[in-house]
Design a protein around this motif. Structure first.
Motif, PDB file in Angstrom:
ATOM      1  N   ARG A 136       0.831  -1.206   0.000  1.00  0.00           N
ATOM      2  CA  ARG A 136       0.000   0.000   0.000  1.00  0.00           C
ATOM      3  C   ARG A 136       0.870   1.263   0.000  1.00  0.00           C
ATOM      4  N   TYR A 165       0.462   3.956  -2.879  1.00  0.00           N
ATOM      5  CA  TYR A 165       0.145   5.360  -2.659  1.00  0.00           C
ATOM      6  C   TYR A 165       1.191   6.299  -3.243  1.00  0.00           C
ATOM      7  N   ASN A 166       2.380   5.773  -3.488  1.00  0.00           N
ATOM      8  CA  ASN A 166       3.440   6.634  -4.019  1.00  0.00           C
ATOM      9  C   ASN A 166       3.623   6.487  -5.523  1.00  0.00           C
ATOM     10  N   ASN A 207      -5.233   3.176  -4.212  1.00  0.00           N
ATOM     11  CA  ASN A 207      -4.678   4.496  -3.911  1.00  0.00           C
ATOM     12  C   ASN A 207      -5.665   5.569  -4.362  1.00  0.00           C
ATOM     13  N   GLU A 208      -5.267   6.808  -4.262  1.00  0.00           N
ATOM     14  CA  GLU A 208      -6.187   7.917  -4.515  1.00  0.00           C
ATOM     15  C   GLU A 208      -5.945   8.589  -5.863  1.00  0.00           C
TER      16      GLU A 208
END
Length: 455
Positions: free
Chosen positions: A307, A311-312, A332-333
């Motif tokens: 995760r 996320y990166n 992720n976003e």
């Protein structure tokens, strides 16, 4: 005459000395009243006969009321038998009278019975096999006493059918053997503790789990082998049992082994209560879950790392579930940043998918790439155009790989989608620029900062 005649005075004196009197004369009538008369002897004999008859009635009443078989034998032959004896052996009472007592004993038990009868008048309780009229054998508990029966020496024999008792004992023995077999060979740890928490009994699996020998573990309190951070929680659960709020509990806890290392266990505890509902001891079933806990921790660590990476990453990290309706899950976003849509925007008939926003001409190419990857078990890469929420067209590159669970069946695909629009625009601009340069009649030189000619 005179020599043989006793003087009355002297005779009176002798009678007085014999009876300890003062010498006063006693009449013949007085003396004869002290001797038993014929009538008194008759009455005594009648009274004795009545008592014998009463005793005989009492014996018959007691023997007939007894559940035990009762015999009276004289010189080994039966002269009396109660109703229970007839029912037990399948004879009528007339058939039993006159039989030798050993006729009621199975052949394999007769030698032992004869030896006891020869060496003892009174035979204490012992067990033999008895023989019914139909030839069937059954176990009995018997004893014998010598007694006076109508003035003759006779042996009183009592027998009790112990078939039911032996069957119960055998069932109990088999049950105990089954329990012992399960207890000793179970892969799960089994432990018994008293109502204060001291170990009473533990099987080999529990001994192996804790590293103690049986003698070392017995009478240890459970707190001595439980990790201190788990004690409060287990005390609370045990209190629930003591107060009757619950019938048992299950928890994951840590044991401290003899060598000081820690092992994880899944523990299920149940109380054993007496008839008054008071807890007498506890029974625990203990399963070593150390390896599972280690695996879970590794998964959590891996999941955290995954995760963090997701996320990166400058792309949409997703998982596409395939077993039922294809359903996409995001990690992720970047979805909204790259497409302008939220997850709620992507739901169509309860299915979350990016397909509706992929241009028609490119959608089939993506599906073909995924299908080939599923068949070959390899990763795939596909470029396609995507309609952004603001109406613009974006260029995406998707890289994914099927993850196989069951043989030849992939439950899901893990992948990442990058926005290649800027790169595609820059590439198009580069091609346009070089096309313009190639078409000009002027000489054009391109160098880097050090003056090296690049074009």
């Amino acid at each position: 005459m005179n020599d043989t005649t006793t003087q009355p005075g002297a005779d009176s004196e002798r009678r007085s000395r014999k009876h300890g009197g003062s010498g006063a004369d006693t009449s013949l009538d007085d003396r004869f009243t002290e001797l038993p008369t014929s009538d008194s002897r008759t009455r005594a004999a009648s009274s004795q006969s009545d008592r014998l008859e009463e005793n005989a009635h009492r014996y018959r009443a007691l023997s007939e009321a007894s559940f035990e078989a009762i015999f009276i034998s004289e010189d080994g032959y039966l002269i009396e038998a109660n109703r229970a004896a007839c029912d037990m052996f399948g004879y009528t009472c007339d058939e039993l009278i006159g039989k030798h007592s050993t006729d009621l004993i199975a052949p394999e038990s007769r030698k032992m019975v004869r030896e006891k009868m020869l060496t003892n008048d009174d035979i204490p309780v012992f067990e033999i096999l008895a023989l019914r009229k139909d030839g069937s054998r059954f176990p009995v508990e018997t004893r014998a006493l010598m007694s006076n029966y109508h003035g003759r020496k006779a042996r009183v024999i009592a027998m009790r059918d112990i078939t039911d008792r032996l069957q119960v004992e055998e069932a109990l023995r088999e049950s105990e053997e089954r329990f012992r077999g399960i207890f000793e060979t179970s892969h799960a740890g089994l432990v018994f503790a008293d109502d204060h928490g001291r170990v009473l009994l533990a099987n080999p699996a529990f001994l192996e789990l804790t590293g103690y020998s049986r003698d070392e573990l017995l009478q240890r309190h459970f707190t001595e082998i439980t990790h201190k951070d788990d004690l409060d929680r287990e005390y609370a659960l045990m209190e629930g049992i003591r107060t009757g709020q619950q019938d048992g509990y299950r928890m994951e806890k840590r044991y401290i082994r003899k060598d000081g290392t820690t092992v994880w266990a899944d523990v299920s505890v149940s109380p054993f209560r007496n008839q008054d509902g008071q807890t007498q001891h506890y029974v625990g079933v203990v399963t070593d879950i150390t390896e599972r806990k280690r695996t879970e921790q590794e998964i959590l660590t891996s999941e955290h790392a995954y995760r963090t990476l997701a996320y990166n990453l400058p792309g949409i990290v997703y998982r596409l579930h395939l077993w039922q309706e294809p359903q996409i899950e995001f990690f992720n976003e970047m979805l909204t940043a790259l497409t302008g849509y939220t997850e709620e925007d992507l739901f169509h008939n309860k299915v979350c998918s990016l397909d509706p926003f992929i241009l028609d001409n490119d959608r089939e190419n993506l599906r073909s790439a995924i299908q080939a990857a599923l068949q070959n078990g390899r990763s795939y890469q596909a470029d396609y155009r995507f309609r952004h929420k603001d109406g613009s067209i974006r260029h995406f590159r998707e890289i994914g790989r099927p993850v196989f669970g069951e043989p030849d069946r992939a439950p899901f695909i893990d992948g990442v989608i990058f926005d290649e629009t800027s790169r595609q625009t820059a590439e198009a601009e580069r091609k346009r620029l070089f096309t313009a340069i190639e078409q000009t009649h002027d000489m054009i030189v391109i160098t880097d900062q050090d003056g090296t000619i690049l074009y």
